[in-house]
Scaffold this motif. Structure first.
Motif, PDB file in Angstrom:
ATOM      1  N   SER A  60      50.561  40.802  44.801  1.00  0.00           N
ATOM      2  CA  SER A  60      51.686  39.811  44.375  1.00  0.00           C
ATOM      3  C   SER A  60      52.008  39.131  45.537  1.00  0.00           C
ATOM      4  O   SER A  60      52.855  38.068  44.999  1.00  0.00           O
ATOM      5  N   TRP A  71      50.194  34.048  42.388  1.00  0.00           N
ATOM      6  CA  TRP A  71      50.455  34.019  40.877  1.00  0.00           C
ATOM      7  C   TRP A  71      51.950  33.792  40.549  1.00  0.00           C
ATOM      8  O   TRP A  71      52.487  33.467  39.499  1.00  0.00           O
ATOM      9  N   LEU A  75      53.638  31.156  38.464  1.00  0.00           N
ATOM     10  CA  LEU A  75      54.288  31.544  36.872  1.00  0.00           C
ATOM     11  C   LEU A  75      55.518  30.774  37.043  1.00  0.00           C
ATOM     12  O   LEU A  75      56.042  30.335  35.959  1.00  0.00           O
ATOM     13  N   GLN A 215      44.014  33.872  41.166  1.00  0.00           N
ATOM     14  CA  GLN A 215      45.413  33.630  40.986  1.00  0.00           C
ATOM     15  C   GLN A 215      45.874  33.246  39.743  1.00  0.00           C
ATOM     16  O   GLN A 215      46.617  33.327  39.001  1.00  0.00           O
ATOM     17  N   LYS A 216      45.097  31.937  39.408  1.00  0.00           N
ATOM     18  CA  LYS A 216      45.344  31.249  38.016  1.00  0.00           C
ATOM     19  C   LYS A 216      45.099  32.090  37.096  1.00  0.00           C
ATOM     20  O   LYS A 216      45.629  32.041  36.060  1.00  0.00           O
ATOM     21  N   HIS A 217      43.937  33.135  37.159  1.00  0.00           N
ATOM     22  CA  HIS A 217      43.537  33.964  35.957  1.00  0.00           C
ATOM     23  C   HIS A 217      44.648  34.922  35.740  1.00  0.00           C
ATOM     24  O   HIS A 217      44.873  35.462  34.636  1.00  0.00           O
ATOM     25  N   VAL A 218      45.179  35.452  36.758  1.00  0.00           N
ATOM     26  CA  VAL A 218      46.188  36.516  36.958  1.00  0.00           C
ATOM     27  C   VAL A 218      47.436  35.943  36.035  1.00  0.00           C
ATOM     28  O   VAL A 218      47.912  36.468  35.466  1.00  0.00           O
ATOM     29  N   LEU A 219      47.872  34.615  36.577  1.00  0.00           N
ATOM     30  CA  LEU A 219      49.014  33.744  35.827  1.00  0.00           C
ATOM     31  C   LEU A 219      48.671  34.097  34.351  1.00  0.00           C
ATOM     32  O   LEU A 219      49.533  34.363  33.678  1.00  0.00           O
ATOM     33  N   ASN A 220      47.405  33.626  33.941  1.00  0.00           N
ATOM     34  CA  ASN A 220      47.253  33.683  32.445  1.00  0.00           C
ATOM     35  C   ASN A 220      47.576  34.857  31.744  1.00  0.00           C
ATOM     36  O   ASN A 220      47.638  35.127  30.652  1.00  0.00           O
ATOM     37  N   TYR A 223      51.380  35.581  31.944  1.00  0.00           N
ATOM     38  CA  TYR A 223      52.495  34.622  31.393  1.00  0.00           C
ATOM     39  C   TYR A 223      52.915  34.894  29.839  1.00  0.00           C
ATOM     40  O   TYR A 223      54.092  34.938  29.454  1.00  0.00           O
TER      41      TYR A 223
END
Length: 239
Positions: A60, A71, A75, A215-220, A223
């Motif tokens: 994180s 992320w 976010l 990190q973008k996938h973790v955001l998805n 979210y």
């Protein structure tokens, strides 16, 4: 002996009176407009930002990336772009263990801006150190209890260890997150790196940390949970 003003003086005094009246009216209108603007820009209790604390380790903390690529920052930016009033305090530290997280948590729940939601992403480093599963479960349970006792909601993020640790260790480790979330009535995201871990295009070469695209996938992944929580909070405020 009193003499009345000459006609030209009377005629020229009338415009001055009209100008003064108009000027006063204009000033009053401006003052009213500024007062209205100030009232609309000063946040009310219902407009104040939601305080969110993220307490995690390198997963994180945007490990070896710019902060803006992590992320947590992604976010916050996404939520704000969609009109949510949020302040996310990322207290994550690379290498952080559950014991270290307890110290950081105490400092934040005693601060003036107490978090309303505490996102806990810890345990991986304890697992990589090979600490006993009962120890990790007890420590993480205590941390979640402390977070909930502060009055905040808690979201627990599940973590999986690399398979080279062996199933006899990794399976009960992964299972403890659901057990803790159930016993402590906390929200749970079963696996933070769902769809990311094991994908070489989304992970760094170490195989442990997401790269910028990951990190973008973790955001998805996370979210929808945060958005749902915010909507629930807005409903409670409107009651």
């Amino acid at each position: 002996m009193y003499r009345s003003p000459t006609p030209w003086k009377i005629r020229n005094s009338l415009p001055l009176v009209k100008v003064s009246a108009r000027l006063c009216t204009l000033v009053l209108l401006l003052l009213s407009a500024f007062s209205s603007l100030a009232a609309n820009t000063v946040p009310t209790k219902d407009q104040s930002s939601r305080q969110i604390l993220v307490l995690g380790d390198s997963l994180s903390a945007a490990y070896q990336l710019d902060k803006d690529q992590g992320w947590v920052t992604l976010l916050e930016n996404k939520l704000k772009s969609e009109g949510y009033l949020v302040d996310i305090n990322n207290a994550s530290v690379s290498g952080l263990t559950i014991a270290g997280g307890e110290q950081i948590l105490f400092a934040h729940i005693e601060s003036a801006q107490k978090p309303e939601l505490i996102i806990i992403e810890l345990g991986a480093n304890d697992g990589l150190q090979g600490r006993p599963i009962p120890y990790i479960q007890q420590s993480l349970t205590r941390l979640v209890k402390q977070a909930k006792n502060s009055g905040a909601d808690v979201l627990l993020l599940g973590i999986q260890l690399p398979p080279n640790r062996g199933k006899r260790y990794t399976e009960p480790f992964f299972g403890l997150y659901e057990k803790i979330a159930t016993s402590e009535k906390a929200m749970l995201m079963p696996f933070l790196l769902e769809g990311v871990a094991g994908n070489s295009e989304l992970m760094k070469k170490d195989g442990l940390h997401p790269n910028a695209e990951g990190q973008k996938h973790v955001l998805n992944n996370i979210y929808p949970l945060i958005s749902k929580w915010l909507k629930q909070q807005d409903k409670q405020r409107s009651k």
